[in-house]
Motif scaffolding. Structure first.
Motif: not given
Length: 539
Positions: A101-104, A213-217, A222-229
């Motif tokens: 989720w830090y990718f973007l 619609t969700q940034f992270s799942k 894993y949502g729009f932006g990626g997984p919680d890492t």
């Protein structure tokens, strides 16, 4: 009004008549004149994203060979020395965040840092003080006509006759012929009957990422932006925007020239940022994030996202000093004094659930969903529907495996689909390619699913999706950040689940999965899949 506006690189035909592109070339040329160990050099900035220049890293090729920087065909002539100090490498190099989720936010800060350095060099040459990076919107133009790389990047010389710093030898494109385009719907239509491209239904697209619609799942999507890492330089689970279009554009633009071990620089995180088109691609990815936000979607508010991982993100400023930043500081483009020429919110689309219910014969339930959209229903924990036996090695002509389904879990899914009119939220299904390891990033896999041979509905292979193996080599390094676990690629196969159900194919004991590379793998080019699994997700 923001001070800096990032404009479309295709303005004025995408040639050097576009001043944003011409000044970009002049700025890149100035940065390329500096030494590798200079934090203001082009080469140092490329290594911030990832490098194959320090033999001591876990992912450096052994024995030494391409994609090590010393084996890159010029132009450009890529230096391999002098290396900066170990402390400088530790602070700045090999930072890119992928599968996270830090990718973007990491890449937004990276773009801004490079842009600041380029602007200083551009102003020193008499350029505009408000210059900003242009972007390549491969979905843009009339009828999607901007799928082709802007022509300035294919020119070998600048208007004054000097060498063009934007030109690159190792940039091969989807057909391996240095015709650089992205196979969007328009790109595929311009290349009919091309056997190297997947069917139009799964071209490179900003959807379904922008419909998320969700940034992270959590697992499996894993949502729009990626997984919680945490800090994730070689991440293995991709958010929707990173999977498509980000990864696919990297691999298609890089490409491979023939059945050799060579591939384009864009196809590997350790060489991609050497290519000047990289930053225009990432400007477009950043623009799509801004579009997603402008459409009413929210970024994470968790402190672990806002504050970033324990290992801080650092970029050199034009004076060579570190600039530290957090994802929270990158979350609002306007607050950063930036704007995009094309930044429109996305129009509302027909709810996917309503369309699906019509297909399943639940017209009344579909009409209710369309007219009275309910609050999203949280999915339950995914349940394993079936898995294959053993690892697979991908062959040039494709590899086939059987996913044996658990009868009791399959029955739950059959009941869910049959009762769609009553439940209004039938099961979804996801296919996982787990622990994909290998050495050849410049590969796109086409994944097909059908009921096992001899079963009802088993005579038609349905394309699940295509997946690009960007980052494969680094994610497979045994001594790397994630211990060589490789990539895990998730495909939404709900549409196939529905079609198998309607054709009676869900009565089969197994699903047949075919995995086909888009181009022949070279000698020594290895791609292996640890397991193929299918999950049911109820609501």
């Amino acid at each position: 009004m923001p001070q800096y506006t990032r404009n479309n690189a295709w303005n004025n035909g995408g040639t050097f008549d576009n001043p944003d592109v011409l000044w970009y070339a002049k700025g890149v040329g100035q940065m390329m004149r500096r030494a590798l160990n200079d934090p203001t050099s082009w080469w140092f900035y490329a290594a911030i994203h990832g490098e194959y220049v320090n033999p001591a890293t876990a992912w450096y090729p052994s024995p030494a060979a391409f994609p090590a920087w010393g084996y890159i065909t010029s132009p450009p002539s890529v230096p391999t020395s002098p290396l900066p100090s170990p402390a400088m490498q530790e602070l700045y190099w090999n930072q890119c965040q992928h599968g996270s989720w830090y990718f973007l936010p990491w890449h937004r800060g990276y773009l801004m840092a490079l842009e600041t350095q380029l602007r200083q060099d551009i102003v020193a040459q008499g350029g505009p003080e408000t210059w900003a990076l242009p972007y390549w919107n491969y979905f843009g133009g009339e009828a999607g006509s901007q799928f082709q790389m802007p022509p300035a990047f294919a020119a070998q010389t600048l208007p004054d006759g000097s060498p063009n710093p934007l030109y690159l030898a190792m940039r091969y494109g989807p057909d391996g012929d240095a015709n650089i385009y992205v196979p969007t719907a328009a790109g595929e239509a311009a290349h009919p009957n091309d056997p190297k491209l997947p069917p139009v239904a799964n071209e490179v697209t900003e959807q379904p990422a922008l419909s998320e619609t969700q940034f992270s799942k959590a697992d499996p999507l894993y949502g729009f932006g990626g997984p919680d890492t945490g800090f994730s330089h070689d991440g293995g689970h991709f958010g929707r925007l990173e999977s498509n279009p980000h990864n696919k554009v990297h691999v298609y633009v890089g490409g491979t020239p023939s059945n050799t071990a060579l591939y384009g620089l864009m196809a590997d995180p350790g060489t991609a940022a050497l290519d000047p088109i990289f930053y225009l691609h990432h400007c477009n990815i950043d623009r799509l994030w801004a579009v997603w936000n402008a459409s009413g979607n929210a970024n994470p508010t968790a402190p672990s996202w806002l504050d970033g991982p324990a290992q801080q993100f650092a970029m050199p400023d034009p004076n060579g000093q570190p600039w530290y930043y957090t994802p929270g500081q990158m979350s609002d483009l306007g607050a950063l004094d930036y704007h995009y020429q094309e930044l429109l919110s996305q129009p509302a689309v027909e709810p996917a659930l309503a369309t699906r219910l019509v297909l399943l014969g639940a017209a009344a339930a579909a009409a209710k969903v369309a007219s009275e959209p309910a609050a999203p229903v949280a999915p339950r924990q995914p349940e394993l529907l079936g898995a294959n036996r053993g690892a697979l090695r991908i062959q040039t002509g494709g590899t086939q495996t059987l996913v044996k389904m658990d009868p009791s879990v399959r029955h739950k899914t059959e009941v869910s689909l049959a009762r769609a009119a009553e439940t209004a939220q039938p099961d979804s299904a996801f296919l996982k390619l787990e622990n994909v390891r290998g050495t050849f990033d410049a590969t796109v896999l086409q994944v097909y699913v059908q009921a096992a041979t001899g079963a009802a509905g088993g005579d038609k292979a349905l394309l699940a999706d295509t997946v690009a193996l960007f980052g494969l080599r680094r994610a497979s390094a045994a001594d790397g950040q994630h211990g060589g676990e490789g990539l895990t690629l998730v495909l939404d196969i709900t549409h196939i689940l529905d079609q198998l159900h309607l054709a009676g194919g869900l009565t089969a004991d197994a699903l047949q999965v075919d995995i086909v590379p888009n181009r022949p793998l070279p000698d020594g080019g290895v791609v292996e899949v640890g397991r193929v699994s299918v999950y049911r997700q109820a609501f």
